[in-house]
Scaffold this motif. Structure first.
Motif, PDB file in Angstrom:
ATOM      1  N   ILE A   1      -1.124   9.594   3.728  1.00 33.99           N
ATOM      2  CA  ILE A   1       0.272   9.974   3.952  1.00 33.99           C
ATOM      3  C   ILE A   1       0.700   9.617   5.368  1.00 33.99           C
ATOM      4  N   ALA A   2      -0.102  10.030   6.358  1.00 36.23           N
ATOM      5  CA  ALA A   2       0.265   9.778   7.756  1.00 36.23           C
ATOM      6  C   ALA A   2       0.353   8.282   8.042  1.00 36.23           C
ATOM      7  N   GLY A   3      -0.571   7.514   7.504  1.00 36.13           N
ATOM      8  CA  GLY A   3      -0.552   6.072   7.730  1.00 36.13           C
ATOM      9  C   GLY A   3       0.666   5.400   7.113  1.00 36.13           C
ATOM     10  N   ALA A   4       1.002   5.803   5.897  1.00 38.72           N
ATOM     11  CA  ALA A   4       2.169   5.221   5.234  1.00 38.72           C
ATOM     12  C   ALA A   4       3.457   5.600   5.966  1.00 38.72           C
ATOM     13  N   LEU A   5       3.575   6.875   6.364  1.00 38.54           N
ATOM     14  CA  LEU A   5       4.776   7.308   7.080  1.00 38.54           C
ATOM     15  C   LEU A   5       4.904   6.606   8.424  1.00 38.54           C
ATOM     16  N   ALA A   6       3.812   6.556   9.176  1.00 39.89           N
ATOM     17  CA  ALA A   6       3.871   5.902  10.489  1.00 39.89           C
ATOM     18  C   ALA A   6       4.173   4.413  10.346  1.00 39.89           C
ATOM     19  N   SER A   7       3.570   3.762   9.358  1.00 40.96           N
ATOM     20  CA  SER A   7       3.831   2.336   9.149  1.00 40.96           C
ATOM     21  C   SER A   7       5.292   2.096   8.818  1.00 40.96           C
ATOM     22  N   GLY A   8       5.851   2.950   7.983  1.00 45.75           N
ATOM     23  CA  GLY A   8       7.259   2.796   7.620  1.00 45.75           C
ATOM     24  C   GLY A   8       8.192   3.092   8.777  1.00 45.75           C
ATOM     25  N   VAL A   9       7.941   4.179   9.492  1.00 45.69           N
ATOM     26  CA  VAL A   9       8.793   4.558  10.624  1.00 45.69           C
ATOM     27  C   VAL A   9       8.745   3.485  11.710  1.00 45.69           C
ATOM     28  N   LEU A  10       7.570   2.890  11.908  1.00 47.76           N
ATOM     29  CA  LEU A  10       7.423   1.847  12.927  1.00 47.76           C
ATOM     30  C   LEU A  10       7.922   0.486  12.462  1.00 47.76           C
ATOM     31  N   HIS A  11       8.347   0.404  11.197  1.00 46.08           N
ATOM     32  CA  HIS A  11       8.773  -0.862  10.600  1.00 46.08           C
ATOM     33  C   HIS A  11       7.668  -1.906  10.683  1.00 46.08           C
ATOM     34  N   TYR A  12       6.429  -1.453  10.434  1.00 44.43           N
ATOM     35  CA  TYR A  12       5.300  -2.371  10.350  1.00 44.43           C
ATOM     36  C   TYR A  12       5.598  -3.335   9.202  1.00 44.43           C
ATOM     37  N   PRO A  13       5.306  -4.626   9.329  1.00 45.34           N
ATOM     38  CA  PRO A  13       5.678  -5.589   8.289  1.00 45.34           C
ATOM     39  C   PRO A  13       5.130  -5.209   6.907  1.00 45.34           C
ATOM     40  N   LEU A  14       6.002  -5.231   5.916  1.00 43.95           N
ATOM     41  CA  LEU A  14       5.656  -4.816   4.557  1.00 43.95           C
ATOM     42  C   LEU A  14       4.487  -5.617   4.007  1.00 43.95           C
ATOM     43  N   ARG A  15       4.495  -6.917   4.207  1.00 43.79           N
ATOM     44  CA  ARG A  15       3.425  -7.756   3.666  1.00 43.79           C
ATOM     45  C   ARG A  15       2.064  -7.342   4.231  1.00 43.79           C
ATOM     46  N   LYS A  16       2.003  -7.127   5.541  1.00 44.87           N
ATOM     47  CA  LYS A  16       0.744  -6.702   6.156  1.00 44.87           C
ATOM     48  C   LYS A  16       0.329  -5.321   5.644  1.00 44.87           C
ATOM     49  N   TYR A  17       1.299  -4.428   5.502  1.00 42.34           N
ATOM     50  CA  TYR A  17       0.981  -3.086   5.006  1.00 42.34           C
ATOM     51  C   TYR A  17       0.422  -3.161   3.582  1.00 42.34           C
ATOM     52  N   LEU A  18       1.044  -3.947   2.731  1.00 45.95           N
ATOM     53  CA  LEU A  18       0.581  -4.061   1.349  1.00 45.95           C
ATOM     54  C   LEU A  18      -0.805  -4.704   1.267  1.00 45.95           C
ATOM     55  N   ILE A  19      -1.065  -5.677   2.118  1.00 40.45           N
ATOM     56  CA  ILE A  19      -2.399  -6.282   2.149  1.00 40.45           C
ATOM     57  C   ILE A  19      -3.437  -5.238   2.539  1.00 40.45           C
ATOM     58  N   GLY A  20      -3.156  -4.500   3.605  1.00 40.47           N
ATOM     59  CA  GLY A  20      -4.086  -3.465   4.054  1.00 40.47           C
ATOM     60  C   GLY A  20      -4.279  -2.369   3.022  1.00 40.47           C
ATOM     61  N   ALA A  21      -3.186  -1.891   2.432  1.00 40.15           N
ATOM     62  CA  ALA A  21      -3.279  -0.827   1.430  1.00 40.15           C
ATOM     63  C   ALA A  21      -4.007  -1.316   0.183  1.00 40.15           C
ATOM     64  N   GLY A  22      -3.741  -2.553  -0.236  1.00 41.39           N
ATOM     65  CA  GLY A  22      -4.420  -3.100  -1.410  1.00 41.39           C
ATOM     66  C   GLY A  22      -5.915  -3.264  -1.187  1.00 41.39           C
ATOM     67  N   LEU A  23      -6.279  -3.769  -0.011  1.00 39.10           N
ATOM     68  CA  LEU A  23      -7.702  -3.891   0.318  1.00 39.10           C
ATOM     69  C   LEU A  23      -8.374  -2.518   0.375  1.00 39.10           C
ATOM     70  N   ALA A  24      -7.690  -1.549   0.967  1.00 43.40           N
ATOM     71  CA  ALA A  24      -8.261  -0.203   1.066  1.00 43.40           C
ATOM     72  C   ALA A  24      -8.476   0.401  -0.315  1.00 43.40           C
ATOM     73  N   GLU A  25      -7.519   0.243  -1.197  1.00 42.63           N
ATOM     74  CA  GLU A  25      -7.665   0.796  -2.548  1.00 42.63           C
ATOM     75  C   GLU A  25      -8.784   0.101  -3.306  1.00 42.63           C
ATOM     76  N   SER A  26      -8.908  -1.209  -3.129  1.00 40.24           N
ATOM     77  CA  SER A  26     -10.000  -1.934  -3.779  1.00 40.24           C
ATOM     78  C   SER A  26     -11.358  -1.476  -3.258  1.00 40.24           C
ATOM     79  N   LEU A  27     -11.453  -1.303  -1.939  1.00 36.92           N
ATOM     80  CA  LEU A  27     -12.702  -0.812  -1.352  1.00 36.92           C
ATOM     81  C   LEU A  27     -13.032   0.590  -1.854  1.00 36.92           C
ATOM     82  N   TRP A  28     -12.038   1.451  -1.886  1.00 43.39           N
ATOM     83  CA  TRP A  28     -12.248   2.827  -2.327  1.00 43.39           C
ATOM     84  C   TRP A  28     -12.704   2.864  -3.787  1.00 43.39           C
ATOM     85  N   ALA A  29     -12.044   2.107  -4.647  1.00 49.55           N
ATOM     86  CA  ALA A  29     -12.410   2.099  -6.065  1.00 49.55           C
ATOM     87  C   ALA A  29     -13.821   1.535  -6.258  1.00 49.55           C
ATOM     88  N   THR A  30     -14.130   0.455  -5.573  1.00 48.00           N
ATOM     89  CA  THR A  30     -15.464  -0.140  -5.681  1.00 48.00           C
ATOM     90  C   THR A  30     -16.525   0.824  -5.175  1.00 48.00           C
TER      91      THR A  30
END
Length: 158
Positions: free
Chosen positions: A53-82
């Motif tokens: 939650i904190a990472g998503a909120l901070a990324s959005g508030v900081l206007h971190y680039p969406l593409r980079k955020y989605l890459i990071g979140a997708g990799l994290a979810e893949s790592l977590w599931a694996t």
């Protein structure tokens, strides 16, 4: 969705986060790290309690680039599931007893957390040594406890 909501409605989200000291500290900590580390931090923060939650909120508030955020979140979810599926499989294969499998899973999780903490400690120590090497002779050393002194400036910059 949290990222997009924070990006679109950053001011109300920021106001909500700043109301409580614990949320303010979480936002300031996350903001400093995401500016410094980028995608690797987006991946790592999702493994922390409340970090999703904190990472998503901070990324959005900081206007971190969406593409980079989605890459990071997708990799994290893949790592977590694996990690979760692999740990469950290995735990059940190694021990026919569910309690032994749970103990193996908890033990491996503790080892992974300890390894992450050790890496964080080493990186922090190296940063302190590098900072000390750059410091002018005769100036007193700073401790890691003084980091919170820049909290107000980090929050207002968010």
């Amino acid at each position: 969705m949290m990222y997009l909501a924070a990006r679109r409605f950053g001011r109300p989200v920021r106001a909500w986060m700043l109301r409580r000291p614990s949320r303010r500290a979480a936002l300031a900590w996350t903001s400093r790290r995401i500016r410094r580390h980028g995608v690797p931090f987006v991946i790592a923060v999702r493994f922390l309690p409340g970090g999703r939650i904190a990472g998503a909120l901070a990324s959005g508030v900081l206007h971190y680039p969406l593409r980079k955020y989605l890459i990071g979140a997708g990799l994290a979810e893949s790592l977590w599931a694996t990690y979760s599926v692999g740990l469950g499989y290995l735990g059940s294969a190694a021990a026919g007893n569910p309690f032994c499998a749970a103990a193996i899973g908890i033990g491996v999780s503790v080892l992974v957390a300890a390894a992450g903490t050790a890496v964080q400690w080493v990186v922090h120590r190296r940063a302190l040594r590098a900072r000390a090497a750059r410091r002018a002779p005769g100036t007193p050393p700073r401790t890691g406890r003084e980091e919170g002194g820049d909290q107000a400036s980090s929050i207002t910059a968010v």
